[in-house]
Motif scaffolding. Structure first.
Motif, PDB file in Angstrom:
ATOM      1  N   TYR A 237       0.831  -1.206   0.000  1.00  0.00           N
ATOM      2  CA  TYR A 237       0.000   0.000   0.000  1.00  0.00           C
ATOM      3  C   TYR A 237       0.864   1.255   0.000  1.00  0.00           C
ATOM      4  CZ  TYR A 237      -4.074   2.820   1.286  1.00  0.00           C
ATOM      5  OH  TYR A 237      -5.088   3.733   1.290  1.00  0.00           O
TER       6      TYR A 237
ATOM      7  N   LYS B 250      -0.989   4.805   7.593  1.00  0.00           N
ATOM      8  CA  LYS B 250      -0.593   4.103   6.374  1.00  0.00           C
ATOM      9  C   LYS B 250      -0.915   4.995   5.179  1.00  0.00           C
ATOM     10  CE  LYS B 250      -2.830   0.284   5.110  1.00  0.00           C
ATOM     11  NZ  LYS B 250      -3.235  -1.141   5.061  1.00  0.00           N
TER      12      LYS B 250
ATOM     13  N   GLN C  72      -1.479  -1.468  -4.622  1.00  0.00           N
ATOM     14  CA  GLN C  72      -2.900  -1.637  -4.306  1.00  0.00           C
ATOM     15  C   GLN C  72      -3.671  -0.452  -4.871  1.00  0.00           C
ATOM     16  OE1 GLN C  72      -3.534  -2.715  -0.181  1.00  0.00           O
ATOM     17  NE2 GLN C  72      -1.718  -3.978  -0.170  1.00  0.00           N
TER      18      GLN C  72
ATOM     19  N   GLN D 214      -8.583  -0.192  -2.914  1.00  0.00           N
ATOM     20  CA  GLN D 214      -8.339  -0.803  -1.608  1.00  0.00           C
ATOM     21  C   GLN D 214      -8.466   0.225  -0.479  1.00  0.00           C
ATOM     22  OE1 GLN D 214      -6.402  -1.567  -4.335  1.00  0.00           O
ATOM     23  NE2 GLN D 214      -7.464  -3.523  -4.548  1.00  0.00           N
TER      24      GLN D 214
ATOM     25  N   GLU E 227     -11.128  -0.356   2.629  1.00  0.00           N
ATOM     26  CA  GLU E 227     -10.779  -0.381   4.058  1.00  0.00           C
ATOM     27  C   GLU E 227     -11.644   0.584   4.855  1.00  0.00           C
ATOM     28  OE1 GLU E 227      -7.555  -1.371   6.028  1.00  0.00           O
ATOM     29  OE2 GLU E 227      -6.177  -1.786   4.404  1.00  0.00           O
TER      30      GLU E 227
ATOM     31  N   SER F  97       3.661  -7.609  13.869  1.00  0.00           N
ATOM     32  CA  SER F  97       2.852  -8.673  13.272  1.00  0.00           C
ATOM     33  C   SER F  97       3.337 -10.051  13.713  1.00  0.00           C
ATOM     34  CB  SER F  97       2.890  -8.573  11.747  1.00  0.00           C
ATOM     35  OG  SER F  97       4.222  -8.570  11.280  1.00  0.00           O
TER      36      SER F  97
ATOM     37  N   ASN G 131      -0.642 -10.264   8.497  1.00  0.00           N
ATOM     38  CA  ASN G 131      -1.819  -9.421   8.671  1.00  0.00           C
ATOM     39  C   ASN G 131      -2.527  -9.672  10.004  1.00  0.00           C
ATOM     40  OD1 ASN G 131      -1.529  -8.030   6.279  1.00  0.00           O
ATOM     41  ND2 ASN G 131      -2.825  -9.426   5.103  1.00  0.00           N
TER      42      ASN G 131
ATOM     43  N   ASP H 130      -5.530  -5.122   7.646  1.00  0.00           N
ATOM     44  CA  ASP H 130      -5.405  -5.038   6.186  1.00  0.00           C
ATOM     45  C   ASP H 130      -6.610  -5.648   5.463  1.00  0.00           C
ATOM     46  OD1 ASP H 130      -4.498  -4.530   3.700  1.00  0.00           O
ATOM     47  OD2 ASP H 130      -2.559  -5.510   3.920  1.00  0.00           O
TER      48      ASP H 130
ATOM     49  N   GLY I 145      -7.975  -4.298   2.842  1.00  0.00           N
ATOM     50  CA  GLY I 145      -8.034  -3.633   1.542  1.00  0.00           C
ATOM     51  C   GLY I 145      -8.499  -4.529   0.403  1.00  0.00           C
TER      52      GLY I 145
END
Length: 823
Positions: A33, A53, A61, A65, A69, A105, A156, A169, A171
């Motif tokens: 992204y 972000k 993306q 996207q 979101e 993550s 994610n 995420d 998207g």
């Protein structure tokens, strides 16, 4: 854009994003992204760390996207789904603002070079959190539509400071329809190789494909390595095919993370592997639902906690029926918890009334007569009952025996009653009682320490809006019968929530209540929020809301709640002491009373939606901010004062309203009605035929939702000054661009745009709006009317008129030039 209509309260200006990130000073990651930055925003009066972000110019993306979101995360409120706190949607900059996940993550804790080695218990808790988040997306959450993530992977799944896992995420996500006729969606296949179900390549989308991806994540957690990564030459590479092979050959011990071998029992290895394997089954119809996976992981975690505290007694060790193998322990514990839900008087025995309630609750689709209930009770007492103090009743062991005969409904009853294996303990019980107390206080409207029939009916209706009249009446009468015929006190309501289906957490969340008591500074903070909301609707500044002002507030407030009756009911309980004369229906103190005793606490939501801020400013900052607002309004005013007479007449104000909301496809009569309303509300700022003055326009931005910064950005306006050379160069460049646009739509080559050519132009430069024929006609007529001096009766709007159109209102010339692919 129309897709963002329900998300306007989250919209931020580029200036706010730059301040939050210190001009994008602290990058913390990068993805398809764009860059992700750490920042700080003031939310509900407190500094909050956020992740921003940004959408890069060459993002893999993109805009689709970005919009997805916003659309899907707006309104989501689940602790295992990352929260969207805001977004910026400008012409040159787009970004999303999320809650900050301090521990990163999940993928960074798996494989060679991982941050730390997580214990089996921690891994199981993370998997359960992620499963709950994905189950929430898959559940029926809005108008029989659910959400399919399409890119579930360990990267994610984010972890906050307390190791709580959150799905992130969205998207690539898609809406999924529960209607059987629409239970698949034709879509371009996407996702991450290795995690994506091979069958998804056919482009048909179902929820089971997320289940496949989650199964890969479960195997990653179990094996301590990432999908499709080779850690040693010739070694095991985790993939859907390879893990299925090891599972079928019963060789899972060879590939699980060596760090876990001493921590996991054989039962845990086999059960966890079985859950993960079933997620990967070729026939998606045989794959478990996410709800089923949540139940399986909860049971695994419960067994693990029992094993970790094996030295302590669990349940009732004196019972002849208390088992020792894992499966039998689970079964006994389920029965014990079902039993407790109906043992209202806590005497260890279900009497006739309690057993009747058990039959009614666990058979919601069956309408028993009194004789049928009586016969079932007699039958149960005959086969499973025991005498206690001279009276027959059903013990927990008797209930266990009953579930062992005939059709086994134990698991379905356990799930129906929303029971879990979490060990509550004294702290959890105290927390539950505090929640019940808050709910009780919300509905004890006359403050007599008891919920009468009307107050109880209000609680049941708001928390269960989908039940039919018969169900509603049965629930109400049953509650009064069991917990207080003349009314239910707080202890009775506590028993009510501890019996039957456990809806306490759901109801507490629906009512937007807070658990911890307000501290003194929080009470002051709430009053300040109320005062500022009140000021946004006190249009005539008389320290009170009259009927018209209150109508505006209600129109704003009812969009926040599902039932309009909530707001209406809340308004009815406002005492007369908070009114001030015939015209004033609400004083500021009355407003505070409204928020304190409304059935659903919407104060924070309203404060956020109005884009209000409690950030303290010193005198200098305050003066600069006021000057900046005044300057923005002045620039905007000059842009729309087409005849240069120092006022916005109704036609010019209508254009402003249309231009600042170019994607809002409202009916023309609504726009005209609102213009009339503005002229009536701000009559003292109307200068005769000239219309609304610049000070009046500034005043309109002090009421309702503060959209000044957003409108200024939407209209493509700037505060910076240009030199004469820059200005001349820019003017020449703009003229050439307009000339090329006009030439593109001047189909008959007469040097102007007639009404049909103008409609074609508008349709081409606003492809996402899809204006109705009525709205298109209205817009074209409006433009021809306001730019009449540049309109020839034969040829239509001239090139100078089109330049004037771009010079007033939204400056989207560059955007249109790009859309039309001109050079």
């Amino acid at each position: 854009m129309s897709v963002l209509k329900d998300s306007q309260h989250l919209r931020l200006s580029l200036n706010e994003i730059e301040l939050a990130t210190s001009n994008f000073n602290e990058p913390i990651g990068e993805g398809g992204y764009g860059m992700v930055y750490k920042g700080e925003l003031c939310i509900s009066g407190r500094p909050t760390t956020v992740a921003v972000k940004t959408l890069g110019e060459h993002s893999g993306q993109g805009l689709k996207q970005f919009l997805t979101e916003i659309k899907l995360l707006t309104g989501q409120n689940h602790k295992n789904i990352i929260s969207l706190l805001g977004y910026c949607e400008g012409y040159k900059h787009k970004s999303l603002v999320y809650e900050y996940a301090a521990r990163g993550s999940l993928d960074t804790y798996l494989g060679v070079g991982s941050k730390i080695s997580l214990t089996w218990k921690k891994r199981l808790e993370i998997c359960l959190d992620a499963a709950r988040g994905l189950n929430h997306l898959h559940s029926n959450i809005r108008k029989k539509q659910t959400i399919i993530h399409r890119d579930i992977k360990s990267a994610n799944i984010l972890l906050d400071d307390n190791w709580v896992a959150k799905i992130a995420d969205l998207g690539l996500s898609k809406l999924y329809f529960e209607n059987p006729e629409e239970n698949s969606i034709v879509s371009d296949a996407c996702g991450t190789p290795g995690y994506c179900d091979p069958k998804y390549l056919d482009g048909i989308l179902r929820k089971e494909y997320d289940v496949y991806s989650f199964g890969i994540v479960l195997f990653e957690v179990l094996c301590g390595r990432l999908c499709n990564v080779q850690y040693e030459k010739g070694g095991f590479v985790l993939s859907g095919a390879s893990v299925q092979k090891y599972y079928k050959e019963n060789n899972m011990k060879q590939i699980i993370d060596p760090c876990l071998r001493e921590q996991m029992s054989l039962y845990s290895i086999n059960k966890f592997s079985e859950v993960a394997y079933k997620c990967l089954l070729k026939d998606e119809g045989q794959r478990p639902s996410m709800n089923h996976i949540v139940k399986e992981l909860e049971e695994l975690l419960y067994i693990l906690e029992i094993d970790l505290t094996a030295s302590k007694d669990v349940g009732n060790p004196s019972s002849n029926f208390y088992p020792h193998d894992p499966i039998s322990r689970l079964r006994y514990e389920k029965v014990r918890r079902v039993f407790q839900r109906f043992d209202v008087n806590r005497d260890g025995v279900l009497n006739k009334e309690e057993l009747a309630n058990f039959f009614i609750v666990t058979n919601p689709r069956v309408k028993f007569s009194e004789d049928e209930i009586s016969n079932k009770i007699d039958s149960f007492f005959h086969w499973y009952g025991e005498s206690t103090n001279g009276e027959k009743g059903l013990t927990c062991d008797g209930m266990l025996r009953s579930y062992s005969h005939g059709v086994d409904y134990l698991n379905s009853h356990f799930e129906m009653l929303r029971l879990t294996f979490s060990n509550e303990g004294p702290l959890k019980t105290a927390e539950r009682y505090e929640k019940v107390k808050r709910i009780f206080q919300q509905f004890d409207l006359n403050r007599d320490g008891c919920l009468d029939e009307l107050e109880l009916a209000c609680l049941l209706e708001i928390c269960n809006p989908d039940q039919d009249e018969e169900q509603f009446a049965n629930n109400k009468n049953n509650a009064l019968s069991l917990y207080g015929k003349e009314g239910i006190n707080c202890d009775g309501l506590f028993k009510f929530y501890n019996s039957g289906i456990d809806s306490l957490d759901d109801d507490f969340q629906k009512l937007n209540l807070k658990l911890k008591p307000f501290e003194e500074y929080e009470l002051a903070l709430r009053y300040e929020k109320v005062r500022r909301i009140f000021q946004r609707f006190d249009i005539n500044e008389d320290d009170g809301l009259n009927e018209e002002e209150l109508t505006e507030f209600r129109a704003f407030a009812t969009s926040e709640v599902t039932l309009q009756q909530i707001v209406e009911f809340s308004a009815l309980i406002t005492p007369r002491e908070f009114t001030n004369g015939e015209n004033v229906l609400f004083t500021c103190d009355g407003f505070l009373h409204y928020y304190e005793f409304a059935a659903v606490d919407t104060l924070d939501n309203h404060f956020k939606k109005l884009r209000l801020d409690l950030k303290p400013l010193d005198d200098r900052e305050d003066a600069l901010r006021k000057n900046e607002r005044a300057e923005k309004v002045r620039i905007m005013f000059e842009r729309f004062d087409l005849n240069g007479d120092g006022g916005l007449d109704k036609c010019e104000l209508g254009i402003l309203l249309l231009k600042r909301n170019p994607h809002n496809n409202e009916a023309p009569e609504k726009v005209l009605s609102y213009v009339d309303k503005v002229f009536r509300w701000y009559a003292k700022y109307i200068d005769g035929d000239k219309g609304l003055t610049c000070d009046g326009l500034l005043r309109t931005y002090d009421h309702g939702i503060d959209s000044l910064d957003i409108d200024f950005e939407t209209l493509g306006l700037e505060l910076r000054t240009s030199t004469e050379t820059e200005y001349a160069s820019r003017k020449g460049d703009r003229s050439e661009k307009v000339r090329k646009i006009l030439k593109r739509f001047d189909f008959n080559g007469d040097g102007g745009l007639d009404r049909k050519e103008m409609a074609s132009y508008l349709d081409a430069v606003h492809p996402e709006d899809q204006l109705s024929e009525e709205r298109m006609t209205f817009t074209v007529n409006y433009m021809f009317q306001t730019l009449s001096e540049f309109v020839d009766g034969v040829t239509g709007l001239s090139c100078d008129g089109l330049i004037k159109n771009y010079d007033c209102g939204e400056d989207n010339l560059d955007a249109h030039f790009k859309i039309l692919k001109l050079s």
